[in-house]
Scaffold this motif. Sequence first.
Motif, PDB file in Angstrom:
ATOM      1  N   PHE A 449       0.824  -1.205   0.000  1.00  0.00           N
ATOM      2  CA  PHE A 449       0.000   0.000   0.000  1.00  0.00           C
ATOM      3  C   PHE A 449       0.862   1.261   0.000  1.00  0.00           C
ATOM      4  N   ASN A 450       2.024   1.215   0.591  1.00  0.00           N
ATOM      5  CA  ASN A 450       2.949   2.341   0.487  1.00  0.00           C
ATOM      6  C   ASN A 450       3.362   2.563  -0.962  1.00  0.00           C
ATOM      7  N   TYR A 451       3.504   1.473  -1.694  1.00  0.00           N
ATOM      8  CA  TYR A 451       3.859   1.583  -3.111  1.00  0.00           C
ATOM      9  C   TYR A 451       2.736   2.264  -3.901  1.00  0.00           C
ATOM     10  N   LEU A 452       1.502   1.844  -3.662  1.00  0.00           N
ATOM     11  CA  LEU A 452       0.375   2.469  -4.362  1.00  0.00           C
ATOM     12  C   LEU A 452       0.241   3.941  -3.991  1.00  0.00           C
ATOM     13  N   ASN A 453       0.411   4.260  -2.710  1.00  0.00           N
ATOM     14  CA  ASN A 453       0.335   5.661  -2.288  1.00  0.00           C
ATOM     15  C   ASN A 453       1.486   6.486  -2.848  1.00  0.00           C
ATOM     16  N   ALA A 454       2.654   5.862  -2.972  1.00  0.00           N
ATOM     17  CA  ALA A 454       3.797   6.573  -3.559  1.00  0.00           C
ATOM     18  C   ALA A 454       3.528   6.904  -5.021  1.00  0.00           C
ATOM     19  N   ALA A 455       2.841   6.003  -5.732  1.00  0.00           N
ATOM     20  CA  ALA A 455       2.488   6.285  -7.124  1.00  0.00           C
ATOM     21  C   ALA A 455       1.512   7.457  -7.204  1.00  0.00           C
ATOM     22  N   THR A 456       0.540   7.491  -6.297  1.00  0.00           N
ATOM     23  CA  THR A 456      -0.402   8.610  -6.270  1.00  0.00           C
ATOM     24  C   THR A 456       0.303   9.922  -5.931  1.00  0.00           C
ATOM     25  N   GLU A 457       1.241   9.858  -5.000  1.00  0.00           N
ATOM     26  CA  GLU A 457       1.989  11.059  -4.625  1.00  0.00           C
ATOM     27  C   GLU A 457       2.843  11.558  -5.781  1.00  0.00           C
ATOM     28  N   LEU A 458       3.410  10.646  -6.565  1.00  0.00           N
ATOM     29  CA  LEU A 458       4.197  11.074  -7.728  1.00  0.00           C
ATOM     30  C   LEU A 458       3.290  11.791  -8.731  1.00  0.00           C
ATOM     31  N   ASP A 459       2.108  11.253  -8.976  1.00  0.00           N
ATOM     32  CA  ASP A 459       1.176  11.933  -9.881  1.00  0.00           C
ATOM     33  C   ASP A 459       0.848  13.329  -9.371  1.00  0.00           C
ATOM     34  N   ARG A 460       0.623  13.453  -8.063  1.00  0.00           N
ATOM     35  CA  ARG A 460       0.325  14.778  -7.501  1.00  0.00           C
ATOM     36  C   ARG A 460       1.507  15.722  -7.658  1.00  0.00           C
ATOM     37  N   ALA A 461       2.718  15.221  -7.382  1.00  0.00           N
ATOM     38  CA  ALA A 461       3.908  16.060  -7.475  1.00  0.00           C
ATOM     39  C   ALA A 461       4.171  16.520  -8.905  1.00  0.00           C
ATOM     40  N   LEU A 462       3.766  15.711  -9.873  1.00  0.00           N
ATOM     41  CA  LEU A 462       3.972  16.068 -11.274  1.00  0.00           C
ATOM     42  C   LEU A 462       2.806  16.864 -11.843  1.00  0.00           C
ATOM     43  N   GLY A 463       1.701  16.963 -11.091  1.00  0.00           N
ATOM     44  CA  GLY A 463       0.528  17.665 -11.600  1.00  0.00           C
ATOM     45  C   GLY A 463      -0.191  16.913 -12.693  1.00  0.00           C
ATOM     46  N   THR A 464      -0.089  15.590 -12.704  1.00  0.00           N
ATOM     47  CA  THR A 464      -0.677  14.775 -13.773  1.00  0.00           C
ATOM     48  C   THR A 464      -1.836  13.907 -13.282  1.00  0.00           C
ATOM     49  N   THR A 465      -2.341  14.152 -12.078  1.00  0.00           N
ATOM     50  CA  THR A 465      -3.363  13.270 -11.505  1.00  0.00           C
ATOM     51  C   THR A 465      -4.607  13.181 -12.381  1.00  0.00           C
ATOM     52  N   LEU A 466      -5.149  14.321 -12.778  1.00  0.00           N
ATOM     53  CA  LEU A 466      -6.392  14.295 -13.556  1.00  0.00           C
ATOM     54  C   LEU A 466      -6.189  13.677 -14.926  1.00  0.00           C
ATOM     55  N   ASP A 467      -5.072  14.003 -15.567  1.00  0.00           N
ATOM     56  CA  ASP A 467      -4.797  13.405 -16.876  1.00  0.00           C
ATOM     57  C   ASP A 467      -4.613  11.899 -16.764  1.00  0.00           C
ATOM     58  N   ARG A 468      -3.924  11.467 -15.746  1.00  0.00           N
ATOM     59  CA  ARG A 468      -3.641  10.036 -15.601  1.00  0.00           C
ATOM     60  C   ARG A 468      -4.915   9.245 -15.326  1.00  0.00           C
ATOM     61  N   TRP A 469      -5.856   9.857 -14.631  1.00  0.00           N
ATOM     62  CA  TRP A 469      -7.118   9.177 -14.347  1.00  0.00           C
ATOM     63  C   TRP A 469      -8.185   9.487 -15.384  1.00  0.00           C
ATOM     64  N   GLY A 470      -7.871  10.352 -16.349  1.00  0.00           N
ATOM     65  CA  GLY A 470      -8.820  10.673 -17.401  1.00  0.00           C
ATOM     66  C   GLY A 470      -9.997  11.495 -16.933  1.00  0.00           C
ATOM     67  N   ILE A 471      -9.785  12.378 -15.965  1.00  0.00           N
ATOM     68  CA  ILE A 471     -10.870  13.186 -15.425  1.00  0.00           C
ATOM     69  C   ILE A 471     -11.040  14.451 -16.259  1.00  0.00           C
ATOM     70  N   ASP A 472     -12.260  14.705 -16.704  1.00  0.00           N
ATOM     71  CA  ASP A 472     -12.606  15.915 -17.445  1.00  0.00           C
ATOM     72  C   ASP A 472     -12.986  16.997 -16.434  1.00  0.00           C
ATOM     73  N   LEU A 473     -12.079  17.953 -16.237  1.00  0.00           N
ATOM     74  CA  LEU A 473     -12.291  18.967 -15.202  1.00  0.00           C
ATOM     75  C   LEU A 473     -13.532  19.803 -15.476  1.00  0.00           C
ATOM     76  N   GLU A 474     -13.781  20.112 -16.728  1.00  0.00           N
ATOM     77  CA  GLU A 474     -14.933  20.958 -17.040  1.00  0.00           C
ATOM     78  C   GLU A 474     -16.237  20.255 -16.696  1.00  0.00           C
ATOM     79  N   ARG A 475     -16.307  18.954 -16.933  1.00  0.00           N
ATOM     80  CA  ARG A 475     -17.525  18.218 -16.589  1.00  0.00           C
ATOM     81  C   ARG A 475     -17.694  18.124 -15.075  1.00  0.00           C
TER      82      ARG A 475
END
Length: 494
Positions: A449-475
């Motif tokens: 679980f530390n590994y999975l959380n570390a992956a999420t933290e890397l996405d946050r640090a890179l600012g790629t969370t929404l793109d990586r999860w395919g979230i449409d911010l406008e919607r």
Amino acid sequence: MIAMPPSALGALTEGDRPGAEAVELNVREVIVLALRNNRALEDARMSRAINRMSLDLAEAEFMPRFTFGADSQRSETQAGNTETMGVRSAIALRIPTGGDVSVSSSVTDRGDGGPLLDSHSNNVTLTFSQPLLRGAGFGTALANLRTARVNEEINILSFEQTVTALMSSALNSFRSYVQAGRRDEVAARSLERAQQLLRVNRLLVQAGRLAKRDIVQAEADIARRELDVISARGGLDTARLSLIDVLDLETGTRFEVADDFSEGQPEPLSVDVATALEMALANRPDHRIGLLGIRNARTRLTVARNSRLWDVSLSLSRDFSASDNGFVDAFGGLARTGTRVGLNLNVPLGQDADKQRLSLRSAETSLRVAENGLKNLRQRIEIEVHNAVRNLTLAEQRVELARRARELSEEKTEIEREKLNLGVTTNFQLVAFENDLVLAQNAEIDALFNYLNAATELDRALGTTLDRWGIDLERVEHSAEASERYGVGAGGAP
């Protein structure tokens, strides 16, 4: 991505609410519920609606403005009674050079209050004014509009930060819940093994191969395992309530976790530090907000410098009027009655000049503060990116080492159990090995679980969370129900 081993006990549930209907969860459902239910996100949506209205008002600065008014007066004097009625209207237009163009009209009817008014008058004025120093030019005249547009970009990025933070919190809370459930399973299985050991000990005592006093060790181990189970169940319920808080569900909600609970999670990024830093500076909302803040500070500095100039303005106006006893003739017979040309000069002195100097110094300081803030932010981003990349790499290594340690611990415990059956070892030694096995199993769970959380933290640090999860911010922004209609790409959330 490193796959999670299937749960030996299947779904995780809270036994203290057997009558409640359970909500089945995987990582995609968690994202859906968070984006649909979270009240903080709903507050952010309402704020965005106000932000858009503010931008619309700013965009209308160079649109025509209409005004309308009417009045009626009645006066009584010794000479007689007089009744006056008037209607006024105007159209004004601000132009990007800083000037204004307007057309104003007034219609007045004046008479003795009888059925037919005695006179009708109509006046029309065309006016043009243009500042020549202070307030002149596109740079100053468009400053408010540019600032409003930049503020809108900042507001959108702030909303993105809110969504990203919510997603990270929901994912971490969900994983903490599943992690607590896995620990609960480990504690339950450990208790079962301790009870099995006690049964074996009793058989060995009956066979005369084990002294009766040696059973005490197994009984003490059961008591401790029961305490571990109670602690694990408490930790599981604490994690459940934390997840409920993030998802804004009813407090009594129970969860069932799908066997492949991480299905739909994107593969962790594999990037070097240099590439990761470049991605972070390009994508992170806080860095982009910092850049936009500098743009606004420069605009304010431009306006402050311009405000120190003398106020010199040119004005032109032309009047047309007509009056007649007939209403139609008063409207149709407009004639030019005057033309005015003016040049106005105002020089700031005394306190006014001091205020302008203070405004300029304040704008200059604000720009330097914004630039220093951006430098500090870039340094923090660089540190966060280094840490995130390193932590993900180390977390992956820990998963492999923890798995290997757990496998070896299981092997040595099984060997020791067989030796006890043959009477060539002691309960004490087997209990010690059982303790090592529990520690190894929990260490593997924590590493996963530390590994999975570390992956999420890397996405946050890179600012790629929404793109990586395919979230449409406008919607997400425009509809509270949008989370139910996502078409997230392969490896993404719903």
